[in-house]
Motif scaffolding. Sequence first.
Motif, PDB file in Angstrom:
ATOM      1  N   LEU A 276       0.415  -1.042  -0.022  1.00 54.98           N
ATOM      2  CA  LEU A 276       0.611  -0.076  -0.226  1.00 54.98           C
ATOM      3  C   LEU A 276       0.827   1.133   0.196  1.00 54.98           C
ATOM      4  O   LEU A 276       1.650   1.339   0.845  1.00 54.98           O
ATOM      5  CB  LEU A 276      -1.217   0.029   1.153  1.00 54.98           C
ATOM      6  CG  LEU A 276      -1.690  -0.980   1.069  1.00 54.98           C
ATOM      7  CD1 LEU A 276      -3.056  -0.361   2.876  1.00 54.98           C
ATOM      8  CD2 LEU A 276      -2.776  -1.243   0.043  1.00 54.98           C
TER       9      LEU A 276
ATOM     10  N   ALA B 196      -3.033   8.459   1.928  1.00 51.29           N
ATOM     11  CA  ALA B 196      -4.367   7.515   1.885  1.00 51.29           C
ATOM     12  C   ALA B 196      -3.884   6.298   0.444  1.00 51.29           C
ATOM     13  O   ALA B 196      -3.112   7.259  -0.397  1.00 51.29           O
ATOM     14  CB  ALA B 196      -5.247   8.433   1.154  1.00 51.29           C
TER      15      ALA B 196
ATOM     16  N   THR C 247      -5.110   3.153  -1.721  1.00 49.47           N
ATOM     17  CA  THR C 247      -6.309   1.801  -2.497  1.00 49.47           C
ATOM     18  C   THR C 247      -6.189   1.559  -3.054  1.00 49.47           C
ATOM     19  O   THR C 247      -5.262   1.706  -4.495  1.00 49.47           O
ATOM     20  CB  THR C 247      -7.880   3.462  -3.258  1.00 49.47           C
ATOM     21  OG1 THR C 247      -7.850   4.587  -2.210  1.00 49.47           O
ATOM     22  CG2 THR C 247      -9.014   2.425  -3.330  1.00 49.47           C
TER      23      THR C 247
ATOM     24  N   SER D   5      -7.315  -2.261  -5.516  1.00 53.27           N
ATOM     25  CA  SER D   5      -8.397  -3.329  -5.631  1.00 53.27           C
ATOM     26  C   SER D   5      -7.921  -5.141  -5.526  1.00 53.27           C
ATOM     27  O   SER D   5      -6.821  -4.802  -5.670  1.00 53.27           O
ATOM     28  CB  SER D   5      -9.046  -3.397  -7.033  1.00 53.27           C
ATOM     29  OG  SER D   5     -10.183  -2.377  -6.805  1.00 53.27           O
TER      30      SER D   5
ATOM     31  N   SER E  36     -10.122   0.180   5.939  1.00 48.45           N
ATOM     32  CA  SER E  36     -11.574   0.261   5.181  1.00 48.45           C
ATOM     33  C   SER E  36     -11.442  -0.888   4.220  1.00 48.45           C
ATOM     34  O   SER E  36     -10.789  -0.694   3.022  1.00 48.45           O
ATOM     35  CB  SER E  36     -12.628   1.170   5.046  1.00 48.45           C
ATOM     36  OG  SER E  36     -12.393   1.623   4.331  1.00 48.45           O
ATOM     37  N   ALA E  37     -12.090  -1.447   3.965  1.00 53.67           N
ATOM     38  CA  ALA E  37     -12.500  -2.942   3.122  1.00 53.67           C
ATOM     39  C   ALA E  37     -13.612  -2.820   2.150  1.00 53.67           C
ATOM     40  O   ALA E  37     -15.248  -2.819   2.802  1.00 53.67           O
ATOM     41  CB  ALA E  37     -12.114  -4.240   3.526  1.00 53.67           C
ATOM     42  N   THR E  38     -14.132  -2.436   0.914  1.00 57.13           N
ATOM     43  CA  THR E  38     -15.921  -2.663   0.455  1.00 57.13           C
ATOM     44  C   THR E  38     -15.948  -3.823  -0.486  1.00 57.13           C
ATOM     45  O   THR E  38     -14.374  -3.748  -1.079  1.00 57.13           O
ATOM     46  CB  THR E  38     -15.678  -1.928  -0.208  1.00 57.13           C
ATOM     47  OG1 THR E  38     -15.578  -0.312   0.437  1.00 57.13           O
ATOM     48  CG2 THR E  38     -18.014  -1.309  -0.018  1.00 57.13           C
TER      49      THR E  38
ATOM     50  N   THR F  11     -12.636  -3.695  -2.724  1.00 54.29           N
ATOM     51  CA  THR F  11     -11.642  -2.452  -2.662  1.00 54.29           C
ATOM     52  C   THR F  11     -10.884  -2.133  -1.289  1.00 54.29           C
ATOM     53  O   THR F  11     -12.207  -1.937  -0.256  1.00 54.29           O
ATOM     54  CB  THR F  11     -12.485  -1.192  -3.104  1.00 54.29           C
ATOM     55  OG1 THR F  11     -13.477  -1.424  -4.174  1.00 54.29           O
ATOM     56  CG2 THR F  11     -11.348  -0.296  -2.949  1.00 54.29           C
TER      57      THR F  11
ATOM     58  N   SER G  27      -8.901   0.263   1.545  1.00 53.88           N
ATOM     59  CA  SER G  27      -8.686   1.726   1.436  1.00 53.88           C
ATOM     60  C   SER G  27      -8.035   1.763   2.878  1.00 53.88           C
ATOM     61  O   SER G  27      -8.202   1.445   3.500  1.00 53.88           O
ATOM     62  CB  SER G  27      -9.279   3.075   1.511  1.00 53.88           C
ATOM     63  OG  SER G  27     -10.687   2.500   0.226  1.00 53.88           O
TER      64      SER G  27
ATOM     65  N   LYS H 290      -6.011   5.411   4.892  1.00 53.22           N
ATOM     66  CA  LYS H 290      -5.791   7.116   5.414  1.00 53.22           C
ATOM     67  C   LYS H 290      -4.919   6.964   6.891  1.00 53.22           C
ATOM     68  O   LYS H 290      -4.989   5.858   7.599  1.00 53.22           O
ATOM     69  CB  LYS H 290      -6.374   7.384   5.418  1.00 53.22           C
ATOM     70  CG  LYS H 290      -7.842   7.423   4.889  1.00 53.22           C
ATOM     71  CD  LYS H 290      -8.972   8.368   5.146  1.00 53.22           C
ATOM     72  CE  LYS H 290     -10.448   8.609   4.452  1.00 53.22           C
ATOM     73  NZ  LYS H 290     -11.441   8.943   4.358  1.00 53.22           N
TER      74      LYS H 290
END
Length: 792
Positions: free
Chosen positions: A532, A538, A540, A542, A582-584, A648, A650, A652
């Motif tokens: 990362l 930030a 992000t 996938s 966070s993960a979506t 996804t 993310s 911060k």
Amino acid sequence: MKSSLPWWPLACVLSAFAGASGCGTPVSTETDAAVGPLDAESPSLEDAGSTRPDSAFAPDATALALRITSADRIHGTLEQPIELALTAEGGTPPYSWLLNPATLLPVGFSFSSDGVLRGTPHASGHFPFAVSVSDTGGRTASATLEVLVAEPILNDLCLAATPLDLSTGATTVLASLDGATANGVAAACQLSPALPDVFYSFELGVSSKVAVLATQGAAAVFPAECASAAAPIGCSAAFNELLPPGSYILAIAGGASDFRLDVKATPLLGDACGDIIPLDLSSGQAVVSGNFQDAKADLPSSCGYSSADRVYSFELAADMDVRVRDTGGASTSKAIRAGTCPGTAELGCTEGYSELSLLNVKAGKYVLVLKTPYSSSTDFTVTLSTSGPTLPPANDACAGATALTLVNDTTTMSGPLLGSTYDPVTPTCGGTLGDVYFSLDLPSTSLLIIDRGSYGSETQVQVLSGTCGHLVAQGCSDTFSDPYCKAGLPAGKYYLRVSSYYSQGGTFSYTVSRKDPATAPANDTCTAPATLTFKAGAATVSGELAAAPSDYVLPCSGSSSSQLHDVVYTFNLAARSDVEISATSVDYTGLRVGLVSDSCETGKFLACTADTSYRALQLWGLEPGDYWVVVEGSNGYSGSDCWAGKFTLSAKASASPPAPANDGCASPTEYTFAGPGTATLISGTTRGAANDFAKVSCNSPLLDGPDVVYALTLTASARLRVSASTAVSGMFFYLTSACGSTAALACSPQYSSTQEFVTNSLPAGTYYLVVDYGESYGRSAAIDFTLVVDTL
């Protein structure tokens, strides 16, 4: 019986003593209430040769009135001799008897002047006759008596019961209990056990409402086993019961006299296989009307109902489509069973107002079963109709399977099920109302996907390998929106069987595709974690979890059985930072995220969030260094071969503010209270503070935010009240007697518009107040707060 009591007028008596004549037959002062006096045309006693009283033989004035005392009915049996002496009393014996010449005795009978009736009856019936008697004093009495000649009682015993003919639905019996013996029926009916009884038998070919009315005694009905006479089905003067098909005994018990017996049997058709109602389909349609009153549940349950039923039979001379529907106001459950009643198998069933439609039903015999889902008294009307058969599609059987051709690894499988027949396959899946077959060749080891593309269906797909007649199941789709997915299928021919749950009339369409076997992502393990890279604080990326086996057991994972796939990322912090991760999910699966420090393989899990759809992973004051993020699938979707596990991620990172002076137990902010009656306002922040405290025992919040500590010293015993002057969502504070301990003396509510606690009386000493972020779900955060501490 009342007898005639003639009397002589005083003038005639005096004239007789003087030798005069002229007084006629004495006039009777009473008449027989039952049969009346002698007929007016009957000869007088004088004409019949009676001797008048004279001066030498005068009547005794003190003698009782003369009357006949014999019973007014004389009982006899056909061809059985009778000899009975009539009796009289009163007057002055001896008596002389006279038969009225106008009376006809039964053939073979005689009557003597001494009052003896003799004879052998050769005919049954009622035979009245008139007699008179006179005494030596000239007194007379008369009466009309009766000879009742009965047929011999051949049905006195249960084993000799007289058959009743109910072929017309009813019969009437005129008979007598005279001469019958008591055989226990009266006792079973709780009557006097000495009462005689006679027996009859009858047969019911179908269930019938049987009504019995007896004018004498009680009618007892019991099964045609004489031993069961002690326990009759019913016993009353008016029996009225619904009886199933079978043989029965009917007994009459009562006084020794004549009786009339009326028996009526009303068939209750369609209640059981023994009285099934045949339907005439010669016109292509039959209308059935009725209700379920008095019906029983005789046949197996249909459509989940085990209530009362009506059963009908019909026969198809050729293969036909069959349709059954409610055409009246009420609804029924409708089932058709193959064969004769009760049937060998159920071809289909539907409930309520739904129509039962069966296609291409083979010629043969069938049973229609109607059951009530509601009231038994509700009238129903059902129409059964037939029409020419719908022929099965060409791919109705495995041997005629429609070949599918993959173009760019995909194709469409569609068609009707109308008219298809059902082929049982073991193990099977799907409905039993019909199926069709397709074939598919896989060129290499593949992931096979069969997708309906819409929610809900009455069809289901079964994948089979092997050859027709020797098929082996490889799995089955469900009936909702989830596709069939099977990984690792070897190259070769497969059969796709589509079956129906509810009707044969439906059509279907599926997309069939194949994929090469998936490979694990490069960052499946710690050996090659994906990096990362933060830009402007930030990062992000996938990712995909499919084909990535589980290597970690995150502390928030729960059961290890749900840890199916995980991948690893890494990042570096150059300065002390606050981090939010966070993960979506892209394909509706749950995700867990954990953070590891020191070493990817053996390091320390700093934090874990159980489901990123509820809350992100937040950490404050992370020191510079390397960290690893583990993303893991968390629910059953991840067990499907079709699941890609796409997401996804993310992150911060921001510079941490300086830690407050009271960040931990090493330097708590101190307040001193001299005793009750003082108050202190405490203002503070958790920004820049570390997360030093874990779960608190008093109400189990999840304390995973930054926290600060205050030391409250009491110089005298007091109670403490701590309250938030302004409620802050997620804030939590508690009091403990030793800094660092999570054994709380008092706690604020975790969720409340009024955050406050009041302690019991505390002895002098130092106590520690911890302010933390305590929300179990949602996003944790640093907070600014103001508290008021009162001493009470």
